[in-house]
Write a protein that holds these residues in place. Structure first.
Motif, PDB file in Angstrom:
ATOM      1  N   LEU A 107      30.955 -20.873 -40.312  1.00  0.00           N
ATOM      2  CA  LEU A 107      30.925 -20.932 -38.848  1.00  0.00           C
ATOM      3  C   LEU A 107      32.258 -21.436 -38.294  1.00  0.00           C
ATOM      4  O   LEU A 107      32.831 -20.837 -37.378  1.00  0.00           O
ATOM      5  N   CYS A 108      32.770 -22.514 -38.861  1.00  0.00           N
ATOM      6  CA  CYS A 108      34.044 -23.081 -38.391  1.00  0.00           C
ATOM      7  C   CYS A 108      35.200 -22.108 -38.587  1.00  0.00           C
ATOM      8  O   CYS A 108      36.039 -21.935 -37.697  1.00  0.00           O
ATOM      9  N   ASP A 113      39.162 -17.958 -36.969  1.00  0.00           N
ATOM     10  CA  ASP A 113      39.725 -16.649 -37.310  1.00  0.00           C
ATOM     11  C   ASP A 113      38.552 -15.682 -37.515  1.00  0.00           C
ATOM     12  O   ASP A 113      38.101 -15.505 -38.651  1.00  0.00           O
ATOM     13  N   PRO A 114      38.030 -15.085 -36.442  1.00  0.00           N
ATOM     14  CA  PRO A 114      36.812 -14.275 -36.545  1.00  0.00           C
ATOM     15  C   PRO A 114      36.913 -13.160 -37.594  1.00  0.00           C
ATOM     16  O   PRO A 114      37.919 -12.454 -37.680  1.00  0.00           O
ATOM     17  N   LEU A 119      30.002 -14.457 -41.138  1.00  0.00           N
ATOM     18  CA  LEU A 119      28.576 -14.376 -40.822  1.00  0.00           C
ATOM     19  C   LEU A 119      27.822 -13.692 -41.943  1.00  0.00           C
ATOM     20  O   LEU A 119      26.734 -14.142 -42.327  1.00  0.00           O
ATOM     21  N   ALA A 120      28.361 -12.615 -42.486  1.00  0.00           N
ATOM     22  CA  ALA A 120      27.672 -11.897 -43.560  1.00  0.00           C
ATOM     23  C   ALA A 120      27.481 -12.777 -44.785  1.00  0.00           C
ATOM     24  O   ALA A 120      26.412 -12.764 -45.407  1.00  0.00           O
ATOM     25  N   SER A 121      28.494 -13.552 -45.136  1.00  0.00           N
ATOM     26  CA  SER A 121      28.387 -14.425 -46.303  1.00  0.00           C
ATOM     27  C   SER A 121      27.354 -15.523 -46.083  1.00  0.00           C
ATOM     28  O   SER A 121      26.546 -15.818 -46.957  1.00  0.00           O
ATOM     29  N   ALA A 122      27.375 -16.125 -44.906  1.00  0.00           N
ATOM     30  CA  ALA A 122      26.405 -17.177 -44.600  1.00  0.00           C
ATOM     31  C   ALA A 122      24.992 -16.597 -44.527  1.00  0.00           C
ATOM     32  O   ALA A 122      24.042 -17.197 -45.058  1.00  0.00           O
TER      33      ALA A 122
END
Length: 127
Positions: A107-108, A113-114, A119-122
């Motif tokens: 998230l951080c 650096d979007p 998100l996919a990994s989390a």
């Protein structure tokens, strides 16, 4: 942006990319360690950071070498129908320190650096 920050960003991208291609526990730690180093380095004088960066690089390379060959292909990131709030909620509900820390790290880093890899990994980790 300074060379050091660009290097930290490059390391962060490399570690999340490796983790996405092979969700190994050691590679999870390279992602979180790179984030931790970024936080610590921000508090230190540039001269000291310059001395510490080679050690970080060696540690990351050693960790990477222990997991074996990764897929050569570029990561195929699925379109996700999930949002950060949901992923964070599932991470906290998991009661697993590693899941929580990795989700928070992703998230951080995504805020900094979007990248869809964060998100996919989390999301993959909490599901």
């Amino acid at each position: 942006m300074g060379a050091r920050v660009r290097l930290e960003d490059d390391l962060a991208r490399a570690t999340i990319g490796a983790y996405w291609r092979k969700p190994d526990f050691t590679l999870l730690h390279t992602v979180t360690a790179t984030r931790a180093a970024r936080i610590v380095f921000a508090q230190l004088p540039d001269g000291l950071v310059k001395q510490l960066l080679p050690g970080l690089w060696i540690a990351l390379c050693a960790a990477y070498a222990t997991v074996g060959r990764l897929a050569d292909a570029e990561p195929n990131i699925p379109d996700l129908a999930i949002e950060w709030n949901d992923v964070c909620g599932m991470a906290v509900a998991s009661d697993d320190d590693h899941v929580i820390k990795m989700t928070y790290t992703c998230l951080c880093e995504d805020r900094r650096d979007p990248s869809p890899l964060h998100l996919a990994s989390a999301a993959r980790l909490v599901s």
